[in-house]
Design a protein around this motif. Structure first.
Motif, mmCIF file in Angstrom:
data_model
loop_
_atom_site.group_PDB
_atom_site.id
_atom_site.type_symbol
_atom_site.label_atom_id
_atom_site.label_comp_id
_atom_site.label_asym_id
_atom_site.label_seq_id
_atom_site.Cartn_x
_atom_site.Cartn_y
_atom_site.Cartn_z
ATOM 1 N N GLU A 29 0.852 -1.188 0.000
ATOM 2 C CA GLU A 29 0.000 0.000 0.000
ATOM 3 C C GLU A 29 0.888 1.237 0.000
ATOM 4 O OE1 GLU A 29 -3.258 1.804 3.188
ATOM 5 O OE2 GLU A 29 -1.517 0.675 3.913
ATOM 6 N N SER A 52 1.956 2.571 9.713
ATOM 7 C CA SER A 52 1.351 2.301 8.408
ATOM 8 C C SER A 52 1.174 3.639 7.703
ATOM 9 C CB SER A 52 -0.014 1.625 8.572
ATOM 10 O OG SER A 52 -0.944 2.522 9.164
ATOM 11 N N ARG A 81 -2.666 -1.925 4.851
ATOM 12 C CA ARG A 81 -3.431 -2.748 3.903
ATOM 13 C C ARG A 81 -2.516 -3.515 2.953
ATOM 14 N NH1 ARG A 81 -6.736 -2.182 7.713
ATOM 15 N NH2 ARG A 81 -7.360 -0.014 8.071
ATOM 16 N N SER A 83 0.069 -6.610 1.810
ATOM 17 C CA SER A 83 -0.125 -8.055 1.926
ATOM 18 C C SER A 83 0.401 -8.565 3.269
ATOM 19 C CB SER A 83 0.565 -8.775 0.765
ATOM 20 O OG SER A 83 1.945 -8.493 0.746
ATOM 21 N N PRO A 84 -0.198 -9.631 3.794
ATOM 22 C CA PRO A 84 0.190 -10.128 5.117
ATOM 23 C C PRO A 84 1.593 -10.731 5.118
ATOM 24 C CG PRO A 84 -1.364 -11.640 4.071
ATOM 25 C CD PRO A 84 -1.302 -10.422 3.201
ATOM 26 N N ALA A 174 -6.256 -1.677 15.203
ATOM 27 C CA ALA A 174 -6.992 -2.365 14.126
ATOM 28 C C ALA A 174 -7.584 -1.386 13.111
ATOM 29 C CB ALA A 174 -8.097 -3.228 14.732
ATOM 30 N N HIS A 177 -4.618 -1.380 10.509
ATOM 31 C CA HIS A 177 -4.001 -2.601 9.987
ATOM 32 C C HIS A 177 -5.060 -3.676 9.742
ATOM 33 C CE1 HIS A 177 -0.013 -1.091 11.076
ATOM 34 N NE2 HIS A 177 -0.503 -0.761 12.254
ATOM 35 N N ASP A 178 -4.868 -4.448 8.685
ATOM 36 C CA ASP A 178 -5.757 -5.581 8.432
ATOM 37 C C ASP A 178 -5.623 -6.641 9.513
ATOM 38 O OD1 ASP A 178 -6.824 -4.491 6.126
ATOM 39 O OD2 ASP A 178 -5.410 -5.501 4.787
ATOM 40 N N ASP A 179 -4.432 -6.800 10.085
ATOM 41 C CA ASP A 179 -4.207 -7.811 11.124
ATOM 42 C C ASP A 179 -3.397 -7.173 12.256
ATOM 43 O OD1 ASP A 179 -3.626 -10.010 12.720
ATOM 44 O OD2 ASP A 179 -3.122 -11.329 11.038
#
Length: 274
Positions: A29, A52, A81, A83-84, A174, A177-179
């Protein structure tokens, strides 16, 4: 990292399009704010250990407006956002980012001779990247830099576990962040891992040729004067070294003293043109 740092949701950069770029097999991102002045370096913002794109809030946009520079803000993979993360951190995770991911990102986005603006571990990565003479860097702004592991820093990280488990820190993280769990525990676990105790960037600093502006808050709960001393003592080949120490300021100078930090960065970027 404090609850105040997390209090705002991901709203600040929304008027600039959030994009994604594939780098080293990761979907990152990023926000790309165009330049509005000629012959200025591109700024690349490198976030902290829990950071982020959105956690920078409006600070990068304000720097872009004040300097006229093209400004890139990105989330490392596993953050925001992007990739993990598929594997645990290693003690060389900052070197991996600085020497593998960042060069590939520069190539993908056509970033030539940037000025790097780092915060905390982002500052460490900026210094590592600039210390490798394969990469041309115009200058480094190192806010709350970390150069080696000291007990003061580790105790603050241990204390963060209680905040994460007993306050709204998890919910607030949260938002960005996605996780959030992967971000927090990955950050905590690598810093407290026994193999990480010997981590240092002292050797990398000897290769830095570009000017450095170091910024530290007097009340920083993670970084100390000893971290700054390591830079000054080892980055002897840097073109210049300037140090701004701020009262009434903790680990996030750009949030605690934004006007002073913005002015210092503008002056630093202007001086790069001399």
């Amino acid at each position: 990292m404090t609850l105040r740092d997390l209090s705002a949701g991901p709203v600040a950069l929304l008027h600039h399009a959030v994009r994604f770029v594939d780098v080293c097999g990761h979907r990152l991102e990023y926000v790309d704010i165009p330049a509005h002045q000629l012959h200025r370096p591109t700024l690349v913002f490198l976030h902290e250990g829990l950071g982020s794109v959105s956690m920078w809030r409006d600070f990068p946009a304000n720097v872009a407006a004040a300097t006229g520079c093209r400004t890139i803000v990105y989330s490392r993979y596993g953050f925001g956002r992007s990739s993990p993360r598929r594997a645990p951190y290693t003690p060389r995770f900052m070197h991996e980012e600085a020497l593998e991911i960042l060069p590939a990102l520069r190539a993908a986005l056509s970033i030539d001779r940037p000025a790097l603006v780092g915060h905390s571990t982002g500052s460490s990565m900026a210094l590592i990247h600039a210390g490798d003479r394969r990469f041309d860097v115009a200058g480094i702004v190192a806010m709350a830099p970390l150069t080696f592991v000291e007990e003061f820093n580790l105790q603050s990280i241990r204390d963060a576990k209680t905040l994460y488990e007993t306050t709204e820190m998890r919910q607030k993280l949260a938002r960005h962040h996605d996780d959030a769990d992967a971000v927090f525990w990955g950050w905590r676990d690598i810093w407290l891992h026994p193999d990480f105790r010997s981590w240092s960037i002292e050797r990398d600093l000897a290769g830095v040729r570009s000017p450095i502006l170091a910024i530290l808050g007097e009340d920083d709960e993670y970084s100390t004067q000893a971290q700054i001393d390591v830079i000054e003592r080892n980055a002897t080949n840097a073109k210049s070294f300037d140090y701004l120490r701020l009262a009434d300021c903790r680990h996030s100078p750009h949030r605690d003293q934004p006007a002073i930090v913005l002015e210092a960065i503008v002056r630093f970027i202007d001086d790069l043109e001399d």
